[in-house]
Enzyme design. Structure first.
Site, PDB file in Angstrom:
ATOM      1  N   CYS A  41      50.354  44.770  36.816  1.00 18.13           N
ATOM      2  CA  CYS A  41      50.084  43.799  35.934  1.00 18.13           C
ATOM      3  C   CYS A  41      48.968  43.937  34.634  1.00 18.13           C
ATOM      4  CB  CYS A  41      49.587  42.315  36.117  1.00 18.13           C
ATOM      5  SG  CYS A  41      50.170  41.642  37.921  1.00 18.13           S
ATOM      6  N   GLU A  90      47.460  34.291  38.839  1.00 16.13           N
ATOM      7  CA  GLU A  90      48.042  35.719  37.672  1.00 16.13           C
ATOM      8  C   GLU A  90      48.883  36.274  37.976  1.00 16.13           C
ATOM      9  OE1 GLU A  90      45.027  36.774  38.205  1.00 16.13           O
ATOM     10  OE2 GLU A  90      45.620  39.176  37.801  1.00 16.13           O
TER      11      GLU A  90
END
Lengths: 520, 511
Positions: A252, A217
């Site tokens: 993120c 990720e």
């Protein structure tokens, strides 16, 4: 706080303990998994105040943000996994198929083994406990390596995880580079890693040596926003700044740059300034509603980037490295070549990039690596659709930012440079699962159809093989040949015949079952 | 031997770029386009069955029937299933109804990953090359296929046929050896699927890591068979020998060694001898129903291991390296540390390992790497269950060998050292798919529920947070507080009703 680090020699022992516990099969019963999943929830629930306090210390974060970014999504993962694990682990039959029905083919979800979870500092509970819940749900053991950049949170995790969960199946390893390197020498059954493209490559290479499947990720690329002039401008400004400045931009899925038509640029700017004023009425430095940057190094990095920009800072801009403070900042007239348009910023700086129109905006996005999210602000469905269908990204959100990881049932994951594999939901469960296939072939099947496979092969095999071969879909019409009606008729006749055969074979299965039951 | 034209090294990046551009053009978005291409994969085979069977006869000395069974049937099954299912698979998925989120219309959209690279081996060359292609097409990807240089006739043929049947920009074949493969691995692919051995698997995974490319590895391993002495011994012998000797044992899913109770070994071997005779009445060397080994090097390797075994050869054993011939062979009394059990044989040699009982059989399996398949021959569900639940493997199969790969709807994939990721069906489709999440959040939602999130944060935020946070399951070991839950549901319903009213009024205003 390095004295808290796990001794290097203990690391292989931690893995060995997790593996032994996994092999003991006690994580097999779904009831056990559900109980442990619930315990992850209570680990948080019972200690909410302590976690809020720890995150205040580590990230200068207000409790609202901890609730929204860490507690909420984790509770959601707990609930979704708890409610669905029975369904997810059910043995699945395959669709009816004449040739194979008698063998009763099934698919069974089995755990992969011991999962390694290396998590990032920015949303330290969700990125740690979310994957842990998925690992538990799939029946795996797990070892967590939280980020050393949030020491207070780590201390709590290291204290609480063994208290609430099976201490042999689930472990925490604390440490920095040396400990992580040691961890990566070992063979894990799946590794999951969040943040940082450079470290992502190192993890992937280490995993390759052991043939370990991984989930990455990465964020890594900047998430674009496309603004349509026909939009509720007040809402756009509010949701953009919220997404960018929450957790001081260290999320993120943060919006990083806004592509706005030049004709609309000044309107958007003044709306952003209004929202800014409302968010921080006494200035952001004095606001208790604004977080700090995780380390001085990161604050200094952001300061350096801000110094090098050719854009125009219209809000914020001040930095105090000692206090790990970077003001929520808006930079106007940023160009594609600007210093701020390089790597992901991961700080509270929103860039305004003027473009001619939506086509230029799309071309701008397509010229870059695939981001975790593409955001569109527009009331026009066609506009939204145009941007989404012409771009690729982990998530595609209209009139909202950041929120998608909180949605129950949504997987969280990137594509291309933003990583692969998923956090949360069924997709994360599947990733820690091996689907083991199974069948049991009764002997009479050979008598009926499959006998032709045994040597010596005879020319009559063709008849049987044709029965085995699935009929093809119609030939696409572009070519010269098409399936004439005659051919179709023969196909249907053979279909009916094969149905009859299947009916008789089913009867045979039943009668053989019945016979079996009759026998003592 | 047929000659294989290698792709020029300098053309490889061009082929990659062409596929990427074709993918970026968006023409794979149309489901009708994908279905037409999937059907064409089927017709590519159907129209050229004889040529392909002849090519594999030349490459592997393989009888036609084995090509029909192992390669054609599996691809046709895949083509048909994917063609029929794709509309359902690509449908955007709604999430379960959830109060706080449904106004945003959250859904998951299946999007292609990009351009897939498939590196296939020699042993089942059609199925292992084309079935992932079908999955790649179904998911909307471009694909580049690298068939094995060890099947020159087939690889040459597929390079000729593929551009005739499929979009020649989106889908391409690259032929070559180590140099060409190395060049390919320097390029950024969006997913790499590799079938072969663990050594190369590591190289592929390391190359993929540099570009952060996800991979699927199908690596094989040593598949054990556990035989229950109460089982029909004829059926056992027949299906075991078939699984081991088809394609001359060169199948990842082939049974590799048989764990049998010591007292039952003689009975099993006697039955195998009978079956062997019916399989090869004039001897296997003269049989047209038995394949050859792919290269002399592999033949030599298998011969060496046969020479070193401490077991006793009871059937076959003859070898002719020049002719790439290893007789179908059964070896008895093979100890666990024997040369035949150190690594996958990948040839027509079946070692029989006598054990005390099923517990010893299980412990031998557990002491080795996870295999692609565990086979049990037994009519006793408890016996099966005991073996399967105490072992791990890609597949767990009773009274049968090898055929799981041909069953439409069953994914093919390993675990641990036998690899990861899947071939075939929905699982392979999903592997080449990115689930892109999507939602659209109306402005009024902030007024009803989500407004508290904006700075400056106020002390009363707690009550809003509770409204959007999932409730926890009951605390383990306690009775859940029913009263509390009732209050929660009541509140839930009230908030629900309120927001519905708001949605409606908003809708009316618009109208």
């Amino acid at each position: 706080m390095s004295e808290q680090y796990t001794p290097l020699d203990d690391i292989p022992r931690v893995l060995a303990s997790a593996r032994t516990a996994f092999l003991s099969d006690r994580a097999k019963p779904v009831a056990f998994r559900k109980q442990q999943i619930a315990q992850v929830g209570y680990l948080l629930k019972d200690n909410e105040e302590r976690f809020k306090e720890a995150l205040k210390l580590d990230l200068g974060r207000h409790a609202v943000e901890t609730e929204l970014f860490d507690f909420g999504p984790t509770y959601k993962d707990v609930r979704v996994a708890y409610d669905n694990v029975d369904k997810w682990t059910k043995v699945q039959p395959v669709d009816f198929n004449l040739n194979y029905i008698a063998m009763r083919p099934t698919i069974k979800a089995e755990p992969k083994g011991v999962i390694l979870i290396v998590s990032a500092f920015n949303v330290p509970l969700f990125l740690t406990l979310g994957p842990l819940v998925s690992a538990i749900a799939s029946g795996c053991a797990a070892v967590i390596k939280p980020s050393e950049a949030v020491p207070h949170v780590n201390l709590l995790l290291a204290e609480l995880i063994p208290k609430y969960l099976d201490p042999e199946l689930y472990h925490v390893i604390q440490g920095g580079v040396a400990e992580t390197s040691k961890i990566l020498e070992l063979r894990w059954d799946h590794s999951e890693f969040s943040r940082g493209e450079r470290v992502g490559r190192i993890i992937a290479q280490a995993a390759a040596k052991h043939l370990t499947p991984i989930t990455l990720e990465l964020g890594g690329c900047k998430n674009p926003v496309v603004v349509d002039p026909k939009v509720d401008i007040e809402m756009t400004a509010r949701r953009l700044l919220w997404g960018r400045f929450s957790n001081a931009g260290q999320v993120c899925t943060c919006p990083e740059y806004v592509l706005v038509p030049r004709t609309f640029q000044s309107t958007l700017l003044s709306a952003l300034k209004d929202a800014y004023g409302k968010f921080y009425p006494e200035g952001p430095e004095n606001s208790d509603s604004f977080s700090r940057i995780v380390t001085r190094e990161h604050a200094a990095r952001l300061q350096g980037l801000l110094k090098r920009t050719n854009g125009e800072i219209v809000c914020g801009g001040d930095v105090n490295v000692e206090k790990k403070y970077v003001a929520p900042t808006i930079v106007n007239n940023v160009t594609a070549e600007d210093a701020l348009m390089g790597e992901e910023m991961f700080g509270p700086v929103l860039l305004i990039v003027p473009v001619e129109d939506v086509d230029e905006a799309i071309a701008f996005i397509r010229a870059r690596e695939t981001p975790l999210a593409v955001y569109v602000f527009s009331q026009d469905k066609k506009f939204q659709e145009k941007v989404f269908s012409s771009t690729r990204s982990g998530a595609a959100l209209a009139n909202e930012t950041v929120l998608s990881p909180a949605v129950p049932g949504f997987p969280v994951g990137g594509v291309g440079a933003s990583g692969y594999g998923y956090y949360a939901g069924k997709q994360a469960f599947e990733q820690f699962t091996h689907y083991r296939v199974s069948l049991d072939n009764p002997s009479w099947v050979d008598t009926l159809v499959f006998g032709f496979r045994f040597p010596p092969y005879r020319d009559t095999y063709k008849r049987y093989v044709k029965m085995m071969h699935a009929p093809l879909p119609p030939r696409p019409t572009k070519g010269a040949k098409t399936t004439g009606p005659g051919v179709a008729w023969t196909w249907w006749i053979s279909f009916v015949v094969s149905r009859l055969v299947s009916a008789s074979s089913l009867m045979l299965v039943r009668s053989s079952d019945a016979l079996r039951r009759l026998k003592p | 031997m047929a000659t294989l034209t290698y792709t020029r090294i300098e053309d490889i990046p061009k082929i990659h770029a062409t596929a990427r551009e074709a993918f970026a053009s968006g023409r794979t978005k149309s489901i009708a386009f994908r279905k037409a291409q999937i059907a064409q994969v089927g017709y590519l085979l159907k129209d050229n069955e004889q040529r392909i069977k002849d090519a594999l006869k030349s490459d592997l000395g393989r009888p036609y029937l084995e090509t029909e069974l192992l390669d054609f049937a599996a691809v046709y099954g895949e083509v048909r299933m994917v063609y029929d299912k794709i509309d359902q698979w690509v449908k955007p998925q709604r999430i379960d109804f959830h109060f706080n989120w449904f106004p945003m219309g959250p859904k998951l959209v299946a999007e292609p990953k990009g351009v897939i690279l498939n590196i296939a081996p020699f042993n089942v060359p059609v199925f292992l090359l084309l079935s992932p292609l079908v999955s790649a097409i179904a998911a909307g990807n471009g694909a580049v296929l690298k068939p094995s240089e060890q099947t020159p006739a087939f690889s040459q043929l597929i390079a000729e046929l593929l551009p005739k049947y499929l979009d020649p920009e989106l889908y391409a074949v690259i032929n070559g050896g180590v140099a060409e493969t190395t060049k390919m691995l320097e390029l950024p692919w969006d997913h790499i699927l590799y079938t072969g051995n663990g050594r190369i698997g590591r190289i592929i995974a390391a190359a993929a890591a540099k570009h952060l490319t996800p991979t699927t590895l199908e690596l094989g391993g040593q598949n054990p068979v556990v035989v229950d002495p109460k089982m029909d011994v004829h059926l056992t012998a027949k299906r075991l020998l078939w699984g081991r000797f088809s394609n001359a044992g060169q199948i990842c899913l082939a049974p590799e060694y048989v764990l049998v109770p010591a007292h039952f070994q003689d009975t099993l071997i006697e039955e195998m001898k009978k079956v062997y005779k019916t399989f090869y009445p004039d001897g296997p060397e003269n049989s047209d129903s038995f394949s050859r080994i792919v290269t002399t090097a592999h033949t030599q390797r298998i011969k060496k291991r046969l020479d070193e075994t401490k077991g006793k050869v009871v059937l076959g054993g003859a070898t002719d390296v020049e002719k790439r011939y290893i007789a179908p062979t059964v070896v008895r009394d093979v100890p666990v540390d024997d040369s035949l059990l150190t690594e996958e044989i990948f040839g027509p040699v079946l070692p029989i390992v006598p054990v005390k009982d099923v517990d010893e059989a299980i412990s031998i399996i557990r002491s080795k790497d996870y295999p692609l398949a565990v086979y049990v021959f037994s009519n006793d569900p408890k016996f099966e269950e005991k073996v399967f639940s105490n072992t791990k493997s890609g597949a767990a199969v009773t009274n049968e060998t090898v055929i799981t790969a041909g069953v439409p709807g069953l994914p093919v994939g390993g675990i641990g050292p036998s690899g990861y990721g899947y071939y075939t069906g929905k699982h392979c489709f999903e592997q080449f798919t990115h689930w892109r999440v999507s939602l659209k959040n109306p402005g009024w939602v902030d007024k009803v529920a989500f407004g508290f999130r904006y700075p400056p944060y106020k002390p009363d935020y707690q009550k809003y947070v509770k409204g959007i946070t999932s409730s926890l399951p009951p605390r383990p070991g306690t009775q859940s507080g029913t009263a509390k839950r009732w209050a929660f549901w009541l509140l839930f319903a009230l908030v629900g009703a309120g927001s519905v009213v708001l949605t409606r009024s908003r809708g009316q205003l618009k109208a």
